[in-house]
Write a protein that holds these residues in place. Structure first.
Motif: not given
Length: 313
Positions: A15-24
């Motif tokens: 979940l955290l990784a995907y949040a970072i991924y989406s933002t990036q």
DNA sequence: AGAGCAACTGCTTCGGACAG
DNA sequence: CTGTCCGAAGCAGTTGCTCT
């Protein structure tokens, strides 16, 4: 990242990784649960999403350096919202600069590979190995490795190393070997019959050779000279030059962790360190001369030695 | 597409057997 | 005696299905 994701379950890390991924990817601070599920090939119940989002929303980012009377704690998120299959999150403004740092290490390599992991332990270990670029093995105590995996409070693992291996370490190693380029194994370090630690050994398929004693000694000798002449460097009158010298000293000082026994870094890494150290060393002496400060005899000899080496090649 | 329920799977823990 | 191994039991998490 290892510190940030410490103790999170696999889904929470994802979940955290995907949040970072989406933002990036597109600066988007929202994503659909369905897209998230697709990326990691999983089904995600709303109740679990709630629990995981709650945990993630309380994440903190910290930098602690008590030796220099310094610490900072920042929340990672201001908040996370979920409504009819859509996650919306707001990063804490103080954390935003750090997302950029995480990008290289976390998004480009990990997400494509790590999305295949079934165990959060694989994720954690992979992250740990990636963070030790330039090493080829690393001894780690049982206590430390349990902390790494966030299972330091599990009674079973504390008292039964066999179970720890079977359900944590072996699982992670098996997945990493199967799904990534890394090849990992370990030796058990025993005291009597008790397993007190593990020596993790890994390679990325390419042949790696350990740094030689000679290389380590070379780094050590530069460290020693720099340390001896420390006061010369930090007494440079010009403010800018002094700050620069201090920065160069710090960089060299940080190499000390690689000079201890046993030797854990690769030959390649040692070469890089030596080059970097010599470069810093020369630069520092240049600053001394520029500010009309004496350069110690040892330093002069050392510089001459390197000049001589380079003339020959 | 998301929520909710029931059956199932596999992990953790505990206690006891076993080995050095 | 100490530390490791192993099986049973309880339970959390997962899967598969139906309903809204």
């Amino acid at each position: 990242m290892s510190k940030l994701s410490h103790g999170l379950s696999l889904n929470q890390m994802q979940l955290l990784a995907y949040a970072i991924y989406s933002t990036q990817k597109d600066g988007n601070t929202a994503f659909r649960k369905a897209d998230f599920e697709k990326k990691f090939d999983l089904e995600y119940k709303t109740e679990h999403a709630r629990q995981d989002a709650q945990k993630i929303s309380q994440l903190q980012f910290s930098i602690i350096d008590l030796e220099n009377d310094y610490f900072e704690f920042w929340n990672v998120f201001n908040g996370i919202k979920y409504e009819h299959g859509k996650f919306t999150f707001r990063w804490s403004t103080d954390f935003i600069p750090h997302i950029l740092e995480l990008k290289e290490k976390f998004i480009t390599t990990d997400l494509t590979i790590a999305s295949q992991f079934n165990s959060s332990f694989s994720w954690t270990l992979y992250d740990y190995l990636q963070a030790h670029y330039g090493y080829w093995h690393k001894p780690i105590s049982k206590e430390a490795i349990m902390r790494l995996f966030g299972v330091e409070n599990k009674k079973t693992y504390k008292e039964n190393t066999g179970r720890f291996k079977k359900t944590v370490l072996d699982v992670a190693i098996k997945e990493i070997n199967a799904l990534t380029d890394l090849e990992v194994r370990y030796n058990e370090e025993r005291e009597g019959r008790t397993i007190i630690g593990f020596d993790l050994i890994w390679s990325n398929g390419k042949k790696v050779t350990s740094a030689t004693k000679k290389q380590i000694k070379e780094i050590q000798s530069i460290l020693d000279i720099v340390f001896e002449d420390m006061f010369q460097y930090i007494n440079i009158n010009d403010e800018d030059d002094r700050q620069r010298a201090i920065k160069l000293i710090r960089e060299i000082e940080n190499m000390r962790e690689f000079t201890g026994e046993p030797i854990c870094i690769t030959k390649e890494k040692a070469d890089d360190l030596i080059k970097k150290a010599v470069w810093n060393f020369r630069e520092m002496n240049r600053l001394l001369e520029k500010n009309n400060r004496p350069v110690s005899e040892k330093s002069v000899k050392k510089v001459k030695f390197y000049n001589w080496l380079e003339d020959r090649s």
